[in-house]
Design a protein around this motif. Structure first.
Motif, short mmCIF file in Angstrom:
data_model
loop_
_atom_site.label_atom_id
_atom_site.label_comp_id
_atom_site.label_asym_id
_atom_site.label_seq_id
_atom_site.Cartn_x
_atom_site.Cartn_y
_atom_site.Cartn_z
N LEU A 56 -5.81 3.46 -2.56
CA LEU A 56 -4.79 2.21 -3.06
C LEU A 56 -4.04 1.86 -1.24
N ARG A 57 -2.83 2.35 -1.42
CA ARG A 57 -2.43 2.45 0.15
C ARG A 57 -2.78 2.92 0.78
N GLU A 58 -3.98 2.80 1.87
CA GLU A 58 -4.11 3.45 2.56
C GLU A 58 -5.44 1.72 2.73
N LEU A 59 -5.88 1.00 1.92
CA LEU A 59 -7.13 0.01 2.04
C LEU A 59 -6.07 -1.51 1.48
N ALA A 60 -4.96 -1.51 1.14
CA ALA A 60 -3.59 -2.63 1.11
C ALA A 60 -3.59 -2.19 2.65
N GLY A 61 -3.39 -1.16 3.11
CA GLY A 61 -2.78 -1.27 4.77
C GLY A 61 -3.83 -1.31 5.93
N ALA A 62 -5.50 -2.00 5.66
CA ALA A 62 -6.52 -1.78 6.48
C ALA A 62 -6.56 -2.79 6.90
#
Length: 161
Positions: free
Chosen positions: A42-48
């Protein structure tokens, strides 16, 4: 199930049917974090980046959904067409997406050979084309409401953890 999770399921469906799902997935992941969910994907996707590789995007969406206890790995193209159509139809009912644009999208993406439940939306685009200012305008809102009612039981299987 929170609205961010539903938006992420819709992004997964869009990804499956080869629609641009990047901005929607990033927004859904960000909103999931705001709703109190957490997880590495979720964090990686939010910051993608909006320029993320499409295959990496698909993996991140899948992993983020798993962190939310939602399994969409067996979603078929037919399922994805229906989920995406339902998502766009709900936006049309809220006034976010013009009804004509929804019908045009359904005709272009779902098509006459696509998911059976979405065919009335596809046919709505044909009705708009035939109307073109002459005769009676299609009762698009009624078509969209009927579609959502018919699609609801199929959609529910993706909403359960």
């Amino acid at each position: 199930m929170g609205s961010a999770t539903l938006a992420l399921i819709a992004a997964r469906a869009s990804w499956i049917i080869r629609q641009d799902a990047t901005a929607a997935a990033i927004s859904a992941a960000t909103n999931a974090l705001v709703e109190g969910h957490d997880g590495q994907a979720l964090r990686e996707l939010a910051g993608a980046s909006l320029h993320i590789n499409v295959f990496e995007l698909g993996v991140l969406i899948d992993d983020a959904l798993k962190e939310l206890d939602v399994a969409t790995g067996d979603m078929t193209k037919d399922d994805a067409q229906l989920v995406a159509a339902y998502h766009y139809a709900s936006r049309a009912i809220k006034g976010i997406l013009p009804l004509r644009d929804l019908a045009s999208w359904a005709h272009r993406v779902v098509g006459h050979e696509g998911h059976l439940i979405a065919q009335e939306l596809v046919d709505l685009d044909d009705a708009y084309d035939a109307y073109d200012g002459w005769g009676g305008e299609p009762d698009a809102m009624q078509v969209v409401i009927r579609f959502m009612d018919a699609a609801e039981p199929e959609i529910q299987k993706w909403m359960r953890p």
